[in-house]
Enzyme design. Structure first.
Site, PDB file in Angstrom:
ATOM      1  N   HIS A  17     -31.274 -24.099  43.031  1.00 28.73           N
ATOM      2  CA  HIS A  17     -29.989 -24.777  42.824  1.00 28.73           C
ATOM      3  C   HIS A  17     -29.110 -24.514  44.034  1.00 28.73           C
ATOM      4  CE1 HIS A  17     -26.604 -25.919  39.757  1.00 28.73           C
ATOM      5  NE2 HIS A  17     -26.237 -26.246  41.003  1.00 28.73           N
ATOM      6  N   HIS A  19     -26.825 -26.882  46.880  1.00 26.71           N
ATOM      7  CA  HIS A  19     -26.366 -28.150  47.487  1.00 26.71           C
ATOM      8  C   HIS A  19     -26.265 -27.890  48.978  1.00 26.71           C
ATOM      9  CE1 HIS A  19     -25.108 -29.734  43.484  1.00 26.71           C
ATOM     10  NE2 HIS A  19     -24.971 -28.441  43.237  1.00 26.71           N
ATOM     11  N   HIS A 197     -27.169 -31.476  36.319  1.00 27.73           N
ATOM     12  CA  HIS A 197     -26.151 -30.490  35.980  1.00 27.73           C
ATOM     13  C   HIS A 197     -25.677 -30.800  34.559  1.00 27.73           C
ATOM     14  CE1 HIS A 197     -26.117 -29.742  40.245  1.00 27.73           C
ATOM     15  NE2 HIS A 197     -25.074 -28.941  40.200  1.00 27.73           N
ATOM     16  N   GLU A 200     -22.104 -26.966  32.572  1.00 28.95           N
ATOM     17  CA  GLU A 200     -21.330 -26.114  33.496  1.00 28.95           C
ATOM     18  C   GLU A 200     -19.898 -26.103  32.978  1.00 28.95           C
ATOM     19  OE1 GLU A 200     -20.883 -27.732  37.452  1.00 28.95           O
ATOM     20  OE2 GLU A 200     -20.294 -25.801  38.329  1.00 28.95           O
ATOM     21  N   ASP A 278     -25.758 -22.222  44.500  1.00 31.71           N
ATOM     22  CA  ASP A 278     -24.999 -23.465  44.306  1.00 31.71           C
ATOM     23  C   ASP A 278     -24.401 -23.966  45.622  1.00 31.71           C
ATOM     24  OD1 ASP A 278     -24.182 -25.562  42.740  1.00 31.71           O
ATOM     25  OD2 ASP A 278     -22.661 -24.471  41.620  1.00 31.71           O
ATOM     26  N   ASP A 279     -23.233 -23.437  46.005  1.00 27.35           N
ATOM     27  CA  ASP A 279     -22.551 -23.854  47.245  1.00 27.35           C
ATOM     28  C   ASP A 279     -22.094 -22.587  47.966  1.00 27.35           C
ATOM     29  OD1 ASP A 279     -22.220 -26.924  46.779  1.00 27.35           O
ATOM     30  OD2 ASP A 279     -21.605 -25.985  44.905  1.00 27.35           O
TER      31      ASP A 279
HETATM   32  N1  HPA Z   1     -21.293 -28.814  40.017  1.00 26.28           N
HETATM   33  C1  HPA Z   1     -21.287 -30.140  40.098  1.00 26.28           C
HETATM   34  N2  HPA Z   1     -21.404 -30.783  41.246  1.00 26.28           N
HETATM   35  C2  HPA Z   1     -21.539 -30.076  42.365  1.00 26.28           C
HETATM   36  C3  HPA Z   1     -21.552 -28.709  42.334  1.00 26.28           C
HETATM   37  C4  HPA Z   1     -21.433 -28.042  41.096  1.00 26.28           C
HETATM   38  O1  HPA Z   1     -21.431 -26.797  40.966  1.00 26.28           O
HETATM   39  N3  HPA Z   1     -21.695 -28.310  43.614  1.00 26.28           N
HETATM   40  C5  HPA Z   1     -21.788 -29.405  44.382  1.00 26.28           C
HETATM   41  N4  HPA Z   1     -21.684 -30.491  43.626  1.00 26.28           N
HETATM   42 ZN    ZN Z   2     -24.590 -27.367  41.539  1.00 27.54          ZN
END
Ligand code: HPA
Ligand code: ZN
Length: 339
Positions: A17, A19, A197, A200, A278-279
């Site tokens: 996971h 991006h 996703h 969340e 994630d990011d």
């Molecule tokens: N959630 C949804 N979209 C996203 C995320 C995330 O954590 N990171 C980059 N795009």
């Molecule tokens: Zn994500």
């Protein structure tokens, strides 16, 4: 006994996971902004980092899409991927399945080919330099309409042999998985894997939709599934992999303290949880830091940490032989490093 950080960074692992646009560090953002003459609304790297204080997903997304504007050429996307894989290698990563958001780039006029060609080159570089394997997952932005997702799938046709699957990201609330039922069906007919996703920020119903309407192979995040006991049991029974992102959850206020993170509960329940970043450029840590800070906050045992690494391979889209090779490497590492 070996120190925990050393153990975690040495443990072979996959990241499922990530991006790739979310691995754009402020330093590269400035360098590319200057080279491509794209204005950045910050004067210094410190100012950028100070702006990364988010109270929810949308707060973050607004800044994240703005940051992506500096990416203009194939070389830029390649540099982005090169930086990420270097960090992954330092964290013991040996495989990654990375997301990219084509619409973020095509909507500002870049051809689909620019982003994907640069990323594919970066992925080849990682294999040549570090022996890291990787796969590409193309995400649809769920705040956009179905028509845009179909245009994106069409643009991807020349590359379908190099795309492992499709995903669904961006603003979750108000954009349920069912909005993308038809494009996911079309993606399936092309032989693509599917992830989304869900849970969340969105409710357990969105996790049900991801399973029953999109027929996903993995759930990205999935935290809120725990609010529904029947859903939780189903995820355990179906051995559904969850790509959980603890530091992201903290930064986006899904949780308010890492000590409250559900990772340990998920493992205790027998869920196939994995640990991911994630990011990482926006959330303050790459995959190794996600393992380490979560392990420290929750007091995870080494057996639990090893389980997370194994789940990252068994939940990957690698073939059975590669999965078994990696799981054996995890066991070998754990044996030598005194569990
Ligand atoms: N959630 C949804 N979209 C996203 C995320 C995330 O954590 N990171 C980059 N795009
Ligand atoms: Zn994500």
């Amino acid at each position: 006994m070996q120190d925990l950080e050393h153990f975690i960074r040495g443990l072979p692992k996959a990241e499922l996971h990530l991006h790739i646009e979310g691995s754009l560090e402020p330093e590269l953002m400035f360098a590319l902004g200057q080279r491509n003459k794209v204005d950045i609304p910050f004067k210094t790297v410190e100012e950028v980092r100070a702006a990364y204080a988010f109270s929810n997903l949308q707060d973050f997304l607004d800044i994240y899409y703005q940051g992506a504007n500096v990416l203009q050429t194939e070389q830029d996307f390649q540099a982005l991927a090169n930086d990420y894989f270097k960090r992954l290698h330092a964290d013991g990563g040996v495989h990654a399945e990375i997301f990219f958001d084509p619409e973020t780039h095509t909507d500002r006029g870049l051809p689909f080919s620019v982003a994907i060609e640069g990323l594919l080159q970066g992925m080849r570089d990682a294999e040549a330099e570090y022996g890291i394997t990787s796969k590409l997952i193309m995400c649809f932005l769920r705040h956009l309409d179905e028509e845009s997702s179909f245009r994106t799938l069409k643009a991807a046709e020349p590359y379908l042999d190099r795309i492992a699957g499709v995903g669904l990201d961006s603003s979750e609330k108000g954009h349920p998985p069912s909005k993308f039922a038809r494009v996911f069906k079309a993606a399936k007919s092309h032989g693509l894997k599917r992830v989304a996703h869900a849970g969340e920020e969105g409710p357990p119903e969105y996790v049900y939709e991801a399973l029953d309407v999109l027929h996903v192979d993995r759930i990205d995040h999935g935290n809120r599934a725990l609010e529904d006991a029947a859903l939780t049991q189903r995820l355990v029974r179906e051995e559904m992999t969850l790509t959980v992102c603890p530091l992201s959850n903290l930064k986006l206020c899904v949780i308010h303290d890492l000590k409250d993170h559900p990772m340990k509960r998920m493992l205790d329940l027998g869920m196939k949880a994995t640990c991911n970043s994630d990011d990482p450029a926006y959330f303050g840590g790459y995959v190794g830091d996600n393992y380490l800070r979560t392990a420290e906050a929750l007091g995870l045992s080494r057996a639990e940490i090893v389980q997370l690494a194994k789940n990252s391979f068994t939940g990957s889209f690698l073939d059975a032989a590669a999965i078994s090779k990696h799981v054996m490497a995890v066991d070998a590492f754990a044996a030598v490093n005194q569990l």
